[in-house]
Design a protein around this motif. Sequence first.
Motif, PDB file in Angstrom:
ATOM      1  N   ALA A 461      30.542  28.465  38.692  1.00  0.00           N
ATOM      2  CA  ALA A 461      30.370  29.903  38.793  1.00  0.00           C
ATOM      3  C   ALA A 461      30.355  30.408  37.268  1.00  0.00           C
ATOM      4  O   ALA A 461      30.017  31.597  37.336  1.00  0.00           O
ATOM      5  CB  ALA A 461      31.337  30.466  39.624  1.00  0.00           C
ATOM      6  N   GLY A 462      30.812  29.944  36.373  1.00  0.00           N
ATOM      7  CA  GLY A 462      30.914  30.389  35.072  1.00  0.00           C
ATOM      8  C   GLY A 462      32.296  30.350  34.365  1.00  0.00           C
ATOM      9  O   GLY A 462      33.280  29.535  34.933  1.00  0.00           O
ATOM     10  N   LEU A 463      32.575  30.877  33.416  1.00  0.00           N
ATOM     11  CA  LEU A 463      33.937  30.904  32.662  1.00  0.00           C
ATOM     12  C   LEU A 463      35.103  31.640  33.471  1.00  0.00           C
ATOM     13  O   LEU A 463      34.661  33.126  33.617  1.00  0.00           O
ATOM     14  CB  LEU A 463      33.648  31.726  31.245  1.00  0.00           C
ATOM     15  CG  LEU A 463      34.891  32.042  30.474  1.00  0.00           C
ATOM     16  CD1 LEU A 463      35.568  30.656  29.967  1.00  0.00           C
ATOM     17  CD2 LEU A 463      34.272  32.683  29.229  1.00  0.00           C
ATOM     18  N   VAL A 464      35.922  31.161  33.557  1.00  0.00           N
ATOM     19  CA  VAL A 464      36.997  31.553  34.285  1.00  0.00           C
ATOM     20  C   VAL A 464      37.496  32.803  33.431  1.00  0.00           C
ATOM     21  O   VAL A 464      37.530  32.878  32.186  1.00  0.00           O
ATOM     22  CB  VAL A 464      38.329  30.734  34.572  1.00  0.00           C
ATOM     23  CG1 VAL A 464      38.930  30.380  33.175  1.00  0.00           C
ATOM     24  CG2 VAL A 464      39.190  31.157  35.607  1.00  0.00           C
ATOM     25  N   GLN A 465      37.908  34.137  34.034  1.00  0.00           N
ATOM     26  CA  GLN A 465      38.442  35.013  33.490  1.00  0.00           C
ATOM     27  C   GLN A 465      40.070  35.588  34.306  1.00  0.00           C
ATOM     28  O   GLN A 465      40.011  35.451  35.683  1.00  0.00           O
ATOM     29  CB  GLN A 465      37.682  36.358  34.053  1.00  0.00           C
ATOM     30  CG  GLN A 465      36.212  35.945  33.590  1.00  0.00           C
ATOM     31  CD  GLN A 465      36.045  36.157  31.815  1.00  0.00           C
ATOM     32  OE1 GLN A 465      36.070  37.419  31.384  1.00  0.00           O
ATOM     33  NE2 GLN A 465      36.330  35.131  31.031  1.00  0.00           N
ATOM     34  N   GLY A 466      40.864  36.127  33.664  1.00  0.00           N
ATOM     35  CA  GLY A 466      41.938  36.446  34.084  1.00  0.00           C
ATOM     36  C   GLY A 466      41.908  38.059  34.926  1.00  0.00           C
ATOM     37  O   GLY A 466      41.067  38.537  34.447  1.00  0.00           O
ATOM     38  N   PRO A 467      42.866  38.435  35.781  1.00  0.00           N
ATOM     39  CA  PRO A 467      42.594  39.786  36.190  1.00  0.00           C
ATOM     40  C   PRO A 467      42.942  40.959  35.065  1.00  0.00           C
ATOM     41  O   PRO A 467      43.634  40.664  34.368  1.00  0.00           O
ATOM     42  CB  PRO A 467      43.685  39.656  37.389  1.00  0.00           C
ATOM     43  CG  PRO A 467      44.873  38.699  36.851  1.00  0.00           C
ATOM     44  CD  PRO A 467      43.902  37.695  36.195  1.00  0.00           C
ATOM     45  N   GLN A 468      41.957  42.081  35.225  1.00  0.00           N
ATOM     46  CA  GLN A 468      42.193  43.090  34.593  1.00  0.00           C
ATOM     47  C   GLN A 468      42.817  44.323  35.332  1.00  0.00           C
ATOM     48  O   GLN A 468      42.809  44.201  36.452  1.00  0.00           O
ATOM     49  CB  GLN A 468      41.196  43.423  33.713  1.00  0.00           C
ATOM     50  CG  GLN A 468      40.152  42.340  33.289  1.00  0.00           C
ATOM     51  CD  GLN A 468      41.018  41.838  31.730  1.00  0.00           C
ATOM     52  OE1 GLN A 468      41.317  42.542  31.160  1.00  0.00           O
ATOM     53  NE2 GLN A 468      41.513  40.552  31.768  1.00  0.00           N
ATOM     54  N   GLY A 469      43.205  45.457  34.682  1.00  0.00           N
ATOM     55  CA  GLY A 469      43.698  46.696  35.441  1.00  0.00           C
ATOM     56  C   GLY A 469      45.054  46.409  35.896  1.00  0.00           C
ATOM     57  O   GLY A 469      45.422  45.245  35.571  1.00  0.00           O
ATOM     58  N   THR A 470      45.470  47.186  36.627  1.00  0.00           N
ATOM     59  CA  THR A 470      46.716  47.287  37.336  1.00  0.00           C
ATOM     60  C   THR A 470      46.915  46.461  38.666  1.00  0.00           C
ATOM     61  O   THR A 470      45.816  46.077  39.315  1.00  0.00           O
ATOM     62  CB  THR A 470      47.150  48.724  37.543  1.00  0.00           C
ATOM     63  OG1 THR A 470      46.417  49.336  38.475  1.00  0.00           O
ATOM     64  CG2 THR A 470      47.247  49.433  36.329  1.00  0.00           C
TER      65      THR A 470
END
Length: 470
Positions: A461-470
């Motif tokens: 699916a692509g490059l893993v990303q961490g959660p953003q925002g609150t």
Amino acid sequence: MAEQNHNSSNGPGSNRASSSVEELLLAALERGDESFHTGRYLVTFKEGAGGQGLKFLQTAQGMRIADARDFEGQAATLERIGDADALVLPEIGVALIGGNAAQERSMSLQSETDTGRHIESVDPEYFVFADGGSGHEMQGSGFAEALGNTALESLGGVTQAVQQTSSEYLRGFLRAAEMIATDLKQGNGHAQASIEEELQVPGATWGLIACKVSSSPRSGISIGVAVLDTGFDLSHPDFAGRRITSQTFVGQPVQDLNGHGTHTTGTACGPKTPAGTASRYGIGFSASIFAGKVLTNSGSGTMGSVLAGMNWAIANRCSVILAPLAMAGGPFPVFTAAGQAALNNGGLIIAGSANSGSSVGAPANSPTIMAVAALEQNLSPSSFSPVGKIEIAAPGRDIMSSFPRPRRYNTWSGIASATAHVAGCAALWAETSPNMRGINLWRKLQATARRLPFPVSRVGAGLVQGPQGT
């Protein structure tokens, strides 16, 4: 649980259920075995039929059974099952059976498999190795010098397997054998780096930046992350005061004399602010660490030791289970069962593969386990990254992380580093909601990944990303 019984079968040629990794490796070398089979067997029960399968082994087959539930926290260590014919891992519905016990009953077991009542499959057990890294140097003296001519002659069949077997997997086998031989010659002494490496780089590592970890408000607090590897440096200063539950499954102390386990744990769960001058390298800095030593200090283990670690992690309801290890072949029913058991209990097993650039190996190629690819700093697939069943990708080249003292830090490249990035990000996402577990966590990681211009077979699916925002 069977009483412990020390007898003459403990020698190098033994293939009892309780045989150590070293005993099994040395026996394989003596046999000149090209299959990498340990001599033991694994029984996978049909889903939901574990209880009936256990009764079948006890009554119809007359086996002496050790049950992981007889151990605190289901931390079933093979060296403590004594003269039991088999160790049952109830969380994942698998039994490890000693070679002699399985062979004596092979016809009955196969007959039961054919009837399809309780048993899904009966399969040979194989060796498993840390999935390596280009910065991981083989320790010890020369193979020939350490083992001697007699032992070297027994390697004939193994060395001939180079052409038929994954080169990375074979290197893992030979590395483990060399280190065992060195242990026997030098009294189990491993040289450690004498100079501490302090990397004075501001901010965070490139991997954390690429995964948007630095800008994430999450820390992985209250999330259990199991790292099934070569153990951990339990007194590393960067982890002082952290909640760490540790357990060995290979008969050696959890203390990591290899470095692989400490490095992957550091990326997945390292501190937000390291104790020294190093840049931030850890993702889930508030996660609860479960350090399971399923590979020896030589980086070697068996399917049984890995499965015992997975069973332990699931029994302790770890939300994220990192398995940065590899073996050729598969998918294997036992790993598929373990992955499904984790999903059923709110967990997610994340694995890589050998650093060979070939097809995805086990356990990552099981449909119930998330497979990870490695990326370069330009976000293209690494040359050593596997092809095939890939769910997601993460940084794997030149990754700085924790390392056993006195060195403290080291920079490695490999699939293990990529899987550790995914596990850390999974812990951050798991913190966002009690419902973000199991298959929901799997889907969230894929849904939020950064799309890359490469085939799914290379980057998922692509490059893993961490959660953003609150």
